[in-house]
Design an enzyme around this catalytic site. Structure first.
Site, short mmCIF file in Angstrom:
data_model
loop_
_atom_site.label_atom_id
_atom_site.label_comp_id
_atom_site.label_asym_id
_atom_site.label_seq_id
_atom_site.Cartn_x
_atom_site.Cartn_y
_atom_site.Cartn_z
CD GLU A 1 -2.99 1.23 1.91
OE1 GLU A 1 -3.24 0.25 2.72
OE2 GLU A 1 -3.69 2.32 1.53
CB CYS B 1 -7.52 3.51 3.34
SG CYS B 1 -8.21 2.58 4.67
CG ASN C 1 -9.42 -2.00 1.08
OD1 ASN C 1 -9.03 -2.99 1.30
ND2 ASN C 1 -9.37 -0.93 1.95
CD GLU C 2 -10.30 -2.57 5.38
OE1 GLU C 2 -10.78 -1.34 5.88
OE2 GLU C 2 -9.39 -3.14 6.15
#
Ligand code: AHR
Length: 661
Positions: free
Chosen positions: A55, A250, A367-368
């Site tokens: 990331e 994120c 993502n999430e």
């Protein structure tokens, strides 16, 4: 003297956990027994099991593996010349300001306007100190490049130098021949001495006005010649990852949609890439772009796993009737990675230097993200992608309701105790649903800056992943990198500054699991003396917070032995017949253990032991002591298929044993 007593037994047959407590006697001298059914191989272990998750967090790209030395090189960070300073001597004066009146190109709106007066009686110096200092080496060469134009009256030239903190000139050159239109100039700079905190200094020699943009200093020596910092990329290679999930979690989502990741803004000429505000509170140049990630995967010999935004940021959702472009971006990303050179995006990949396909096989949708808005957007992506690329594996963030998924990504961040207590989590997991990708996991509490205690918590959990490799087919620790000057998340697997790098103990856990892979699980049975159970109450990682009893009672309605000190996973390398045993002793005592390889007639005498341990579970590594907690390998004689071995307190141990064939 070792204590005797009742034995708690944990059986790990392939896939299903049977938990019983019973009272049996063991040899007086042992604390535990591990019985391995070496002739009864269980589930196959996914060859993809251990990978990495990259990331752009903690300056892992800019100021990290992407080795641009100049910070805010294209002056796009803000309306101020952030990270640039003007210094003057004598009666010389300088004024600098961001100027977008005549941009370098339509995507690179801002440049720096610099006005110099009094140059005959002093100096104006434009200084950039990079990302907490520019680390330059004596035996290396650096390519300086800069776009520049001049106003009437400025005749140049510009002096370009690398300077130490004390003002010593390490390398210098001159740029001249500026015109009123933009030109790009280059210089090769070879420092006379190594310096970890150098600065770039640009000094116009005459009065007048000059405009600058894309001021860059990049090392010529990069990992495999593909533009990345060799020591950091080398640390990734050391993990031998089977896949790379990128470019983030994120970071892909963004806090707002305008800051979400769009791969098309990150390819081609770096002067045309669009810097973006990163959710981890800095500007990303996108110098490490989609193509560069794919190249990194290829260079690592790892499968690329691209995470694409599903039309959701942390705060916003794209309306369904505006999702077309988002889905198209996913299709185009696949075409860029895999399409023939005759295709639009495959052709661009070829023009960017890679005619052969990258063979992208895994795409994570979001993502999430979760909830009904995720489900309906996931279905859009699924339909479009599977219609055109039926073999593309799609990873979902949660179990999907409207369409199938190939894998579901699970994330775990918690305490050492949580991970230890969940080491059997997947033993009893629902096998009817999709298979699992543990895309992010790490001990994030009670672990200092990344200590042995955290690493052993993860290692215990990883034995459970490996035992259940029929279900969990991929796993990656998170986050991967942190510049020690800018840790927005703690801990991180690999820490660095401009000049140095080290792995936290968790790095070595990842490396040891990845380097010692079997291809089939061997059922293993652990028996532990009650005395050792008792010892685990009084010290070690799980002190006072073991919750496994409650957790598993709910599921099985059996009394599950708590406060376990020892965890294990056994596997076999079919090609060589080698038996691999990974054990994690989370207790404060060494565990003298009988190892019983059932179904093995005899062992080759020479065996290998790789041990990660340290006297204090709070022990850490650092830039000054990078190998304070690092694995040690030795050979030993196992002798018979039933032998005793001592697992040190607070340790991960891997035994490599060879059965006679
Ligand atoms: O790994 C750090 C962050 O944790 C990731 O960006 C996100 O997916 C998770 O919440």
């Amino acid at each position: 003297m070792k204590k005797r007593g009742s034995i708690f037994r944990m059986a790990y047959p392939a896939g299903i956990l049977l938990a019983v407590s019973c009272a049996i006697e063991t040899a007086a001298s042992t604390d535990a027994r591990i019985s391995i059914q070496a002739d009864q191989p269980g589930t196959k272990i996914s060859p993809l099991l251990w990978g990495i998750f990259f990331e752009d967090i903690n300056h892992s790209a800019d100021g990290g593996i992407y080795p641009e030395q100049v910070r805010n090189r294209s002056f796009e960070d803000s309306d101020q010349p952030d990270h640039w300073a003007l210094e003057t001597t004598g009666s010389a004066a300088g004024e600098m300001a961001i100027d977008s009146s005549k941009p370098l190109n339509p995507l690179n709106r801002r440049g720096l306007r610099l006005k110099i007066t009094g140059a005959d009686a002093g100096k104006v110096r434009l200084v950039n100190r990079g990302y907490w200092g520019m680390a330059v080496s004596k035996n290396s060469s650096y390519r300086f490049s800069m776009a520049a134009r001049c106003g009437e009256g400025f005749t140049g030239p510009l002096n370009v130098a690398l300077e130490s903190q004390s003002g010593q000139t390490l390398a210098e050159g001159t740029i001249g021949g500026l015109r009123e239109s933009w030109q790009t100039f280059t210089l090769d700079l070879a420092p006379l001495a190594t310096n970890p905190r150098a600065a770039l200094v640009i000094s116009p020699q005459k009065n007048g006005t000059v405009w600058l943009d894309m001021v860059s200093l990049l090392p010529k020596n990069t990992w495999k010649g593909h533009g990345l910092r060799p020591d950091l990329a080398g640390m990734l290679a050391g993990l031998k990852p089977s896949f790379v999930r990128f470019p983030g979690g994120c970071w892909v989502e963004g806090d707002e949609l305008k800051y979400s990741y769009h791969w098309k803004d990150t390819i081609g000429d770096i002067a045309h890439r669009q810097p973006l505000w990163n959710i981890w509170q800095y500007h990303a140049t996108q110098g490490l772009g989609f193509h560069d990630y794919l190249q990194l995967c290829e260079d690592l010999g790892a499968e690329p796993l691209f995470v694409i935004n599903v039309g959701m940021s942390h705060r916003e959702v794209v309306p369904m009737d505006q999702m077309g472009q988002w889905v198209q971006d996913a299709l185009d990303a696949i075409e860029y990675a895999n399409g023939p050179v005759q295709s639009v995006w495959g052709g661009l990949r070829a023009r960017n230097g890679h005619p052969a396909p990258f063979n992208l096989k895994y795409l994570e949708i979001g993502n999430e993200n979760s909830g009904p808005v995720y489900q309906e957007r996931y279905a859009l992506f699924y339909d479009a992608i599977k219609a055109r690329y039926p073999t593309m594996k799609l990873i979902a963030d949660v179990p999907t309701e409207k369409r199938p998924s190939d894998l579901v990504d699970e994330h775990y961040y918690s305490s050492p105790e949580f991970f230890i207590n969940h080491a059997e989590h997947y033993d009893t997991y629902d096998r009817q649903g999709p298979r699992v990708y543990v895309g992010e996991y790490a001990v994030t509490q009670n672990c200092g800056q990344g200590n042995l205690r955290g690493a052993l918590g993860e290692a215990a959990f990883m034995t459970g992943i490996e035992r259940n490799a029929d279900l969990v087919v991929m796993a990656s620790y998170a986050p991967l990198f942190a510049n020690v000057n800018y840790k927005k998340w703690n801990p991180d697997l690999i820490d660095f500054d401009s000049a140095g790098v080290y792995g936290i103990p968790s790095y070595y856990v990842q490396k040891m699991f990845s380097e010692n892979r079997g291809d089939v699980v061997l059922p293993a049975d652990i028996e532990i003396s009650s005395a050792e159970h008792e010892d685990a109450h009084h010290g070690g990682i799980g002190l006072g917070t073991w919750e496994i009893q409650a957790e598993f009672k709910l599921i099985h309605d059996v009394t599950y032995p708590s406060r376990k000190p020892l965890f294990a996973a056994a596997s076999r390398v079919s090609g060589t017949g080698e038996i691999l045993l990974k054990t994690v002793n989370v207790s404060p005592s060494p565990l003298q253990t009988e190892i019983d390889l059932r179904g093995v007639q005899s062992l080759q005498p020479a065996a290998t032991e790789i041990v990660l341990t340290s006297p204090d579970p709070a022990d850490e590594n650092s830039l000054a002591a990078p190998n304070h907690v690092a694995p040690v390998q030795r050979t030993f004689t196992a002798g018979a298929p039933r032998f005793e071995h001592t697992f040190p307190a607070y340790s991960l141990t891997i035994l490599r044993l060879r059965a006679e064939r």
